[in-house]
Design a protein around this motif. Structure first.
Motif, PDB file in Angstrom:
ATOM      1  N   SER A  37      43.937  18.690   6.052  1.00  0.00           N
ATOM      2  CA  SER A  37      43.513  17.092   6.886  1.00  0.00           C
ATOM      3  C   SER A  37      44.510  16.652   6.860  1.00  0.00           C
ATOM      4  N   ILE A  38      45.033  15.026   7.608  1.00  0.00           N
ATOM      5  CA  ILE A  38      45.774  14.371   7.907  1.00  0.00           C
ATOM      6  C   ILE A  38      44.898  12.898   6.950  1.00  0.00           C
ATOM      7  N   GLY A  39      43.605  12.351   6.437  1.00  0.00           N
ATOM      8  CA  GLY A  39      43.561  11.667   5.884  1.00  0.00           C
ATOM      9  C   GLY A  39      41.947  11.849   5.669  1.00  0.00           C
ATOM     10  N   LEU A  59      43.580  22.541  12.324  1.00  0.00           N
ATOM     11  CA  LEU A  59      42.916  20.095  11.753  1.00  0.00           C
ATOM     12  C   LEU A  59      41.980  20.228  11.742  1.00  0.00           C
ATOM     13  N   THR A  60      41.256  19.907  10.245  1.00  0.00           N
ATOM     14  CA  THR A  60      39.737  19.761   9.626  1.00  0.00           C
ATOM     15  C   THR A  60      39.655  18.838   8.922  1.00  0.00           C
ATOM     16  N   PHE A  87      39.320   9.701   7.549  1.00  0.00           N
ATOM     17  CA  PHE A  87      38.752   8.365   8.519  1.00  0.00           C
ATOM     18  C   PHE A  87      38.427   9.947   9.268  1.00  0.00           C
ATOM     19  N   ILE A  88      37.589   9.155  10.659  1.00  0.00           N
ATOM     20  CA  ILE A  88      36.781  10.340  11.223  1.00  0.00           C
ATOM     21  C   ILE A  88      37.823   9.431  12.822  1.00  0.00           C
ATOM     22  N   LEU A  89      37.419  11.015  13.143  1.00  0.00           N
ATOM     23  CA  LEU A  89      38.100  10.895  14.103  1.00  0.00           C
ATOM     24  C   LEU A  89      37.571  11.487  15.805  1.00  0.00           C
TER      25      LEU A  89
HETATM   26  N1  4FN Z   1      37.662  15.098  12.960  1.00  0.00           N
HETATM   27  C1  4FN Z   1      34.697  12.622   8.070  1.00  0.00           C
HETATM   28  C2  4FN Z   1      33.328  12.643   7.653  1.00  0.00           C
HETATM   29  C3  4FN Z   1      32.572  14.084   8.526  1.00  0.00           C
HETATM   30  C4  4FN Z   1      33.359  14.092  10.228  1.00  0.00           C
HETATM   31  C5  4FN Z   1      34.664  13.788  10.188  1.00  0.00           C
HETATM   32  C6  4FN Z   1      34.972  13.826  11.180  1.00  0.00           C
HETATM   33  C7  4FN Z   1      37.211  15.003  15.062  1.00  0.00           C
HETATM   34  C8  4FN Z   1      36.601  17.929  15.234  1.00  0.00           C
HETATM   35  C9  4FN Z   1      36.326  16.923  12.965  1.00  0.00           C
HETATM   36  C10 4FN Z   1      39.743  13.465  10.768  1.00  0.00           C
HETATM   37  C11 4FN Z   1      40.197  13.402   9.827  1.00  0.00           C
HETATM   38  C12 4FN Z   1      41.285  13.578   9.486  1.00  0.00           C
HETATM   39  C13 4FN Z   1      41.650  16.519  11.649  1.00  0.00           C
HETATM   40  C14 4FN Z   1      35.067  12.748   9.057  1.00  0.00           C
HETATM   41  C15 4FN Z   1      41.104  16.030  11.116  1.00  0.00           C
HETATM   42  C16 4FN Z   1      39.721  14.824  11.386  1.00  0.00           C
HETATM   43  C17 4FN Z   1      41.362  14.907  10.329  1.00  0.00           C
HETATM   44  C18 4FN Z   1      38.759  15.332  12.519  1.00  0.00           C
HETATM   45  C19 4FN Z   1      36.386  16.688  16.173  1.00  0.00           C
HETATM   46  C20 4FN Z   1      35.441  17.568  14.138  1.00  0.00           C
HETATM   47  C21 4FN Z   1      36.921  15.676  13.484  1.00  0.00           C
HETATM   48  C22 4FN Z   1      34.612  12.012   5.636  1.00  0.00           C
HETATM   49  C23 4FN Z   1      36.695  12.834   6.759  1.00  0.00           C
HETATM   50  C24 4FN Z   1      34.910  10.894   6.876  1.00  0.00           C
HETATM   51  C25 4FN Z   1      35.718  14.609  13.620  1.00  0.00           C
HETATM   52  C26 4FN Z   1      35.209  12.176   6.764  1.00  0.00           C
HETATM   53  N2  4FN Z   1      43.045  15.906   9.947  1.00  0.00           N
HETATM   54  N3  4FN Z   1      34.805  14.451  12.439  1.00  0.00           N
HETATM   55  O1  4FN Z   1      36.364  12.829  11.377  1.00  0.00           O
HETATM   56  O2  4FN Z   1      39.457  16.752  13.060  1.00  0.00           O
HETATM   57  O3  4FN Z   1      42.430  16.848  10.650  1.00  0.00           O
END
Ligand code: 4FN
Length: 232
Positions: A132-134, A86-87, A136-138
């Motif tokens: 990815s589910i969308g 998931l990324t 946004f930053i998680l």
């Molecule tokens: N997120 C973006 C750009 C750069 C970083 C992030 C981000 C969690 C481990 C990944 C996020 C969103 C949807 C997994 C986001 C998802 C994650 C997901 C996710 C910690 C590294 C992180 C351009 C998208 C805003 C943190 C954008 N679906 N980094 O969120 O895991 O599955």
């Protein structure tokens, strides 16, 4: 079908697995969920799951060895297990992807990232799909893993009641829902649309489909294209 969730926060999933429709599906044996604690696979005395990034910079990166061993453990127990990371770099998840995975007959190994993510070599060697589910930053991949499990499990045979499940695969999949009403017939001066009280099932179905299409056109015009291609 079995899901393996690889995480450093196993507690996060406790209620998700035992409550509501997912909990019922698990206790009926319609789906299996195994939460795999990545920390259990560490070999150093401090049980470290992360380390500083080569090249410097902020944050930490998840160490490859415990992840690789947790993946190998899961692959060893799975029936044709597919490894999903998931990324935010992944393919955007949608109902079509959920339906495909629910029908594939493959167990899923869901890798949840934390901190700055996981060592690239794990992705290169072990990951089959990035999702990815969308946008946004998680803080981690745990909620995305729950989103996938929830949406796939409800499509599995026997999980929902018959009326509910028959809706999947239909054009309603690509439309928003029509407005819903329950008792009382009048609430704070507002009445329920007359047709819904008529008992005329053909008229009710007509009203609902029209209301669904109107709602979708107005609020999510992007979804109408998919509906049109499904309808032919
Ligand atoms: N997120 C973006 C750009 C750069 C970083 C992030 C981000 C969690 C481990 C990944 C996020 C969103 C949807 C997994 C986001 C998802 C994650 C997901 C996710 C910690 C590294 C992180 C351009 C998208 C805003 C943190 C954008 N679906 N980094 O969120 O895991 O599955």
């Amino acid at each position: 079908m079995k899901f393996f969730i690889l995480t450093v926060f196993p507690e996060f999933f406790k209620n998700f697995i035992s409550e509501s429709i997912i909990g019922k599906a698990v206790s009926k044996g319609l789906v299996e969920i195994e939460v795999v604690n990545i920390r259990d696979f560490t070999l150093d005395k401090h049980n470290k799951t992360d380390d500083y990034p080569f090249g410097g910079g902020p944050g930490m990166v998840m160490t490859p060895q415990p992840l690789a061993d947790a993946i190998k453990y899961s692959l060893g127990k799975a029936n044709s297990g597919k490894v999903i990371y998931l990324t935010p770099k992944g393919k955007i998840y949608d109902q079509e992807l959920a339906a495909g995975l629910s029908k594939a007959g493959e167990d899923l190994i869901l890798v949840c990232g934390h901190y700055e993510g996981i060592d690239q070599r794990i992705i290169d060697k072990y990951v089959d799909f990035e999702i990815s589910i969308g946008d946004f930053i998680l803080t981690g991949g745990e909620i995305p893993a729950m989103v996938m499990i929830d949406s796939i499990t409800r499509l599995l045979e026997g999980v929902l009641g018959n009326e509910e499940s028959s809706e999947s695969e239909s054009f309603y999949d690509h439309l928003l829902e029509h407005p819903q009403y329950t008792r009382p017939r009048e609430f704070e001066g507002m009445k329920v649309p007359e047709v819904l009280l008529s008992g005329n099932h053909k008229e009710i179905e007509k009203w609902r489909l029209e209301a669904s299409i109107n709602e979708t056109k107005e609020k999510r015009p992007d979804l109408i294209k998919k509906y049109m291609s499904k309808k032919q």
